[in-house]
Design a protein around this motif. Structure first.
Motif, PDB file in Angstrom:
ATOM      1  N   ILE A  17       0.827  -1.212   0.000  1.00 45.67           N
ATOM      2  CA  ILE A  17       0.000   0.000   0.000  1.00 45.67           C
ATOM      3  C   ILE A  17       0.862   1.262   0.000  1.00 45.67           C
ATOM      4  CG2 ILE A  17      -1.656   1.355   1.341  1.00 45.67           C
ATOM      5  CD1 ILE A  17      -3.079  -1.237   2.053  1.00 45.67           C
ATOM      6  N   PRO A  18       1.866   1.377   0.887  1.00 48.35           N
ATOM      7  CA  PRO A  18       2.754   2.558   0.804  1.00 48.35           C
ATOM      8  C   PRO A  18       3.560   2.586  -0.495  1.00 48.35           C
ATOM      9  CG  PRO A  18       2.966   1.461   2.937  1.00 48.35           C
ATOM     10  CD  PRO A  18       2.182   0.539   2.048  1.00 48.35           C
ATOM     11  N   PHE A  19       3.975   1.408  -0.961  1.00 47.60           N
ATOM     12  CA  PHE A  19       4.764   1.293  -2.189  1.00 47.60           C
ATOM     13  C   PHE A  19       3.979   1.852  -3.377  1.00 47.60           C
ATOM     14  CE2 PHE A  19       7.077  -1.615  -5.291  1.00 47.60           C
ATOM     15  CZ  PHE A  19       8.271  -0.917  -5.183  1.00 47.60           C
ATOM     16  N   GLU A  20       2.700   1.470  -3.457  1.00 45.66           N
ATOM     17  CA  GLU A  20       1.860   1.951  -4.554  1.00 45.66           C
ATOM     18  C   GLU A  20       1.561   3.445  -4.417  1.00 45.66           C
ATOM     19  OE1 GLU A  20      -0.686  -1.884  -6.093  1.00 45.66           O
ATOM     20  OE2 GLU A  20      -1.511  -0.757  -4.403  1.00 45.66           O
ATOM     21  N   GLU A  25       1.463   4.207 -10.694  1.00 44.76           N
ATOM     22  CA  GLU A  25       1.390   4.312 -12.148  1.00 44.76           C
ATOM     23  C   GLU A  25       0.288   5.286 -12.542  1.00 44.76           C
ATOM     24  OE1 GLU A  25       2.926   2.744 -15.092  1.00 44.76           O
ATOM     25  OE2 GLU A  25       1.702   4.383 -15.814  1.00 44.76           O
ATOM     26  N   ARG A  26      -0.836   5.188 -11.844  1.00 42.70           N
ATOM     27  CA  ARG A  26      -1.967   6.078 -12.111  1.00 42.70           C
ATOM     28  C   ARG A  26      -2.695   6.327 -10.802  1.00 42.70           C
ATOM     29  NH1 ARG A  26      -5.625   3.286 -16.360  1.00 42.70           N
ATOM     30  NH2 ARG A  26      -3.621   2.632 -17.234  1.00 42.70           N
ATOM     31  N   PRO A  27      -3.381   7.469 -10.660  1.00 39.70           N
ATOM     32  CA  PRO A  27      -4.127   7.755  -9.428  1.00 39.70           C
ATOM     33  C   PRO A  27      -5.191   6.679  -9.184  1.00 39.70           C
ATOM     34  CG  PRO A  27      -3.942   9.713 -10.799  1.00 39.70           C
ATOM     35  CD  PRO A  27      -3.487   8.568 -11.642  1.00 39.70           C
ATOM     36  N   GLN A  28      -5.221   6.168  -7.966  1.00 40.82           N
ATOM     37  CA  GLN A  28      -6.167   5.095  -7.676  1.00 40.82           C
ATOM     38  C   GLN A  28      -6.400   5.013  -6.176  1.00 40.82           C
ATOM     39  OE1 GLN A  28      -5.998   1.433 -10.176  1.00 40.82           O
ATOM     40  NE2 GLN A  28      -5.554   0.391  -8.244  1.00 40.82           N
ATOM     41  N   LYS A  29      -7.632   4.815  -5.767  1.00 42.22           N
ATOM     42  CA  LYS A  29      -7.957   4.702  -4.358  1.00 42.22           C
ATOM     43  C   LYS A  29      -7.522   3.350  -3.811  1.00 42.22           C
ATOM     44  CE  LYS A  29     -12.081   7.630  -4.762  1.00 42.22           C
ATOM     45  NZ  LYS A  29     -13.561   7.675  -4.600  1.00 42.22           N
ATOM     46  N   ILE A  30      -7.184   3.327  -2.521  1.00 43.38           N
ATOM     47  CA  ILE A  30      -6.855   2.049  -1.885  1.00 43.38           C
ATOM     48  C   ILE A  30      -8.072   1.128  -1.918  1.00 43.38           C
ATOM     49  CG2 ILE A  30      -6.258   0.927   0.296  1.00 43.38           C
ATOM     50  CD1 ILE A  30      -4.606   3.392   0.995  1.00 43.38           C
ATOM     51  N   PHE A  31      -9.219   1.669  -1.528  1.00 44.54           N
ATOM     52  CA  PHE A  31     -10.460   0.876  -1.540  1.00 44.54           C
ATOM     53  C   PHE A  31     -11.151   1.075  -2.885  1.00 44.54           C
ATOM     54  CE2 PHE A  31      -9.631   1.961   2.923  1.00 44.54           C
ATOM     55  CZ  PHE A  31      -9.526   0.671   3.446  1.00 44.54           C
ATOM     56  N   ARG A  32     -10.481   0.590  -3.916  1.00 42.12           N
ATOM     57  CA  ARG A  32     -10.994   0.791  -5.273  1.00 42.12           C
ATOM     58  C   ARG A  32     -12.103  -0.218  -5.560  1.00 42.12           C
ATOM     59  NH1 ARG A  32      -9.908  -4.521  -6.680  1.00 42.12           N
ATOM     60  NH2 ARG A  32      -7.748  -5.062  -6.265  1.00 42.12           N
ATOM     61  N   SER A 172       0.851  -4.897  -9.186  1.00 42.61           N
ATOM     62  CA  SER A 172       0.733  -3.662  -8.416  1.00 42.61           C
ATOM     63  C   SER A 172       0.659  -2.423  -9.303  1.00 42.61           C
ATOM     64  CB  SER A 172       1.918  -3.533  -7.447  1.00 42.61           C
ATOM     65  OG  SER A 172       3.142  -3.447  -8.155  1.00 42.61           O
ATOM     66  N   ASN A 173       0.084  -1.385  -8.730  1.00 46.32           N
ATOM     67  CA  ASN A 173      -0.076  -0.114  -9.428  1.00 46.32           C
ATOM     68  C   ASN A 173       1.179   0.743  -9.214  1.00 46.32           C
ATOM     69  OD1 ASN A 173      -1.265   2.153 -10.726  1.00 46.32           O
ATOM     70  ND2 ASN A 173      -2.013   2.927  -8.760  1.00 46.32           N
ATOM     71  N   VAL A 174       2.294   0.270  -9.735  1.00 46.88           N
ATOM     72  CA  VAL A 174       3.561   0.995  -9.576  1.00 46.88           C
ATOM     73  C   VAL A 174       4.238   1.170 -10.927  1.00 46.88           C
ATOM     74  CG1 VAL A 174       3.937   0.173  -7.223  1.00 46.88           C
ATOM     75  CG2 VAL A 174       4.890  -1.114  -9.142  1.00 46.88           C
ATOM     76  N   ARG A 175       5.034   2.200 -11.024  1.00 47.95           N
ATOM     77  CA  ARG A 175       5.811   2.457 -12.227  1.00 47.95           C
ATOM     78  C   ARG A 175       7.287   2.448 -11.847  1.00 47.95           C
ATOM     79  NH1 ARG A 175       4.576   4.132 -17.199  1.00 47.95           N
ATOM     80  NH2 ARG A 175       6.126   5.209 -18.473  1.00 47.95           N
ATOM     81  N   ILE A 176       7.926   1.320 -12.095  1.00 45.64           N
ATOM     82  CA  ILE A 176       9.338   1.168 -11.762  1.00 45.64           C
ATOM     83  C   ILE A 176      10.058   0.630 -12.990  1.00 45.64           C
ATOM     84  CG2 ILE A 176      11.009   0.004 -10.289  1.00 45.64           C
ATOM     85  CD1 ILE A 176       8.907  -0.237  -8.181  1.00 45.64           C
ATOM     86  N   PRO A 177      11.023   1.362 -13.524  1.00 43.84           N
ATOM     87  CA  PRO A 177      11.757   0.874 -14.691  1.00 43.84           C
ATOM     88  C   PRO A 177      12.677  -0.284 -14.321  1.00 43.84           C
ATOM     89  CG  PRO A 177      12.697   2.937 -13.908  1.00 43.84           C
ATOM     90  CD  PRO A 177      11.451   2.715 -13.109  1.00 43.84           C
ATOM     91  N   PHE A 178      12.636  -1.338 -15.099  1.00 44.21           N
ATOM     92  CA  PHE A 178      13.489  -2.500 -14.863  1.00 44.21           C
ATOM     93  C   PHE A 178      14.762  -2.460 -15.715  1.00 44.21           C
ATOM     94  CE2 PHE A 178      11.187  -6.166 -12.627  1.00 44.21           C
ATOM     95  CZ  PHE A 178      10.491  -5.302 -11.801  1.00 44.21           C
ATOM     96  N   GLY A 179      14.838  -1.502 -16.646  1.00 45.69           N
ATOM     97  CA  GLY A 179      16.015  -1.415 -17.500  1.00 45.69           C
ATOM     98  C   GLY A 179      16.226  -2.690 -18.294  1.00 45.69           C
ATOM     99  N   PRO A 180      17.490  -3.096 -18.484  1.00 46.01           N
ATOM    100  CA  PRO A 180      17.781  -4.322 -19.253  1.00 46.01           C
ATOM    101  C   PRO A 180      17.190  -5.581 -18.620  1.00 46.01           C
ATOM    102  CG  PRO A 180      19.754  -2.971 -18.999  1.00 46.01           C
ATOM    103  CD  PRO A 180      18.715  -2.393 -18.095  1.00 46.01           C
TER     104      PRO A 180
END
Length: 265
Positions: A17-20, A25-32, A172-180
């Motif tokens: 939850i804190p990570f997201e 990645e996009r605005p989103q409620k916890i209790f979606r 998860s709703n996160v945007r993290i680049p993984f690169g290669p």
């Protein structure tokens, strides 16, 4: 004994939850939308799947006792744990890939898998949103060789921890680049394009952990940094837990486009 996984739920929530929130990645409620239903999936499906895995293990180990020479199982379990874990990841993800592909290509199976694709807002909790039939069949196909070959309990336990964490991450709703590393390890970007309800995303990115399997078998979807316009399916998936459990058994007037074999090259 925490048969319903309450402790695991709390630990995952405290992490994701804190990570997201920090890397959304996009605005989103916890209790979606669908949050409560996904909690039911986590609690009840988790219990059912644990029982299924225990039965799969018992059956595979019983068969192995008669069919697999002890020298082979001893050699497998005698390897370094890190090597066993790496081998388990490869073996299981090959099974996941082909089971997942079958659930997309065979209309009767797609009815079960469509329940998972019915998620319209992806987050870590959506990883648990699977019809029991879908989850159990996939587990049976991917895990039977692992138990059959005699991998050690320690390596299997470590694999399950890695698998759970990674499955939650890719949903998860996160945007993290993984690169290669994106070619080697499935990322949230890789998996969200499997969930996208857009024609270019259909029947792509089947691997659970190893994207190179999709590259090898021609189902990799190269998306760069694009974000899907929407998730979900066109199928009329019910909004309740029991409605979704019974959904695959209902007669349907029209097949989803996802369940119709593609005519593209």
């Amino acid at each position: 004994m925490d048969i319903f996984g309450i402790k695991a739920l709390l630990i995952c929530a405290l992490i994701f939850i804190p990570f997201e929130h920090l890397f959304a990645e996009r605005p989103q409620k916890i209790f979606r939308k669908g949050f409560a239903v996904d909690l039911i999936y986590l609690l009840f499906n988790g219990f059912i799947i644990k029982l299924a895995i225990a039965m799969i293990a018992a059956g595979a180990l019983g068969a192995a006792a008669f069919l697999v020479p002890q020298s082979i199982t001893q050699a497998v379990s005698g390897q370094p744990v890190w090597l066993q874990v790496a081998e388990i990841i490869v073996i299981t993800d090959i099974g996941v890939y082909w089971a997942h592909r079958a659930f997309h290509k065979i209309p009767a199976l797609w009815k079960f898998h469509a329940v998972h694709h019915g998620i319209e807002e992806l987050d870590w909790l959506g990883a648990f949103h699977n019809h029991p039939v879908d989850a159990i069949v996939t587990k049976a196909i991917s895990l039977t060789p692992v138990f059959f070959l005699g991998f050690s309990e320690a390596s299997i336990a470590i694999f399950f921890i890695i698998y759970l964490g990674h499955t939650l991450l890719v949903h998860s709703n996160v945007r993290i680049p993984f690169g290669p590393l994106k070619w080697l390890i499935a990322s949230p970007q890789f998996h969200r394009w499997h969930h996208a309800n857009q024609r270019e995303a259909y029947d792509k990115n089947f691997a659970g952990q190893l994207p190179f399997l999709d590259m090898l078998f021609g189902t990799y979807n190269v998306t760069g940094d694009k974000v899907p316009e929407k998730y979900g399916v066109d199928d009329p998936i019910p909004s309740t837990y029991f409605g979704q459990i019974g959904y695959p058994l209902l007669r349907r007037r029209k097949l989803s486009n996802r369940a119709v074999p593609s005519t593209e090259a």
